[in-house]
Write an enzyme that holds these catalytic residues in place. Structure first.
Site, short mmCIF file in Angstrom:
data_model
loop_
_atom_site.label_atom_id
_atom_site.label_comp_id
_atom_site.label_asym_id
_atom_site.label_seq_id
_atom_site.Cartn_x
_atom_site.Cartn_y
_atom_site.Cartn_z
N CYS A 10 0.68 -0.96 -0.11
CA CYS A 10 -0.38 0.03 -0.31
C CYS A 10 0.62 1.31 -0.32
O CYS A 10 1.93 1.55 0.99
CB CYS A 10 -0.63 -0.24 1.44
SG CYS A 10 -1.76 1.11 1.57
N GLY A 11 1.10 2.34 -0.32
CA GLY A 11 1.64 3.14 -1.15
C GLY A 11 1.31 4.20 -0.05
O GLY A 11 2.05 5.06 0.37
#
Length: 121
Positions: A10-11
């Site tokens: 997840c960024g």
């Protein structure tokens, strides 16, 4: 110590860790996908976040859409779904003692985030 519920893919989660690193804040990574929270831990987390179970759920996640969307579920059923499918948990979540915040947008979460960080020790 600060704990971060983290998904390495997840960024937003990676951005949160970078933010903590820039601020030189020590933290422990909790890889909740590898070691899912049990129902009691989810209930405690919800209290620390001060939210309802539905607010912890990523409602655009395919598992949610395919299995739960449109169904009227009790809080207990929602917690069970979160426990069974930890990918449904919004992330990242920063936890410190009795406070927690979903830190997807650090600027929008600033007040709560500072409260969490302010209780560090």
């Amino acid at each position: 110590m600060i704990e971060v519920l983290h998904n390495p893919r997840c960024g937003k989660s990676r951005t949160c860790l970078a933010f903590l690193g820039e601020k030189k804040i020590e933290y422990k990574i909790v890889k909740y996908l590898e070691n899912p929270l049990d129902t009691n831990e989810i209930e405690i987390l919800l209290k620390k976040l001060n939210i309802e179970p539905i607010d912890l759920i990523r409602q655009k996640e395919s598992i949610w859409i395919e299995n739960f969307k449109g169904k009227k579920l009790s809080n207990k059923e929602l917690i069970k779904a979160i426990q069974k499918h930890p990918i449904l948990i919004e992330r990242p979540i920063v936890i410190n003692k009795n406070y927690a915040v979903i830190a997807r947008d650090l600027s929008k979460s600033e007040v709560l985030f500072n409260k969490v960080l302010g209780n560090q020790s």
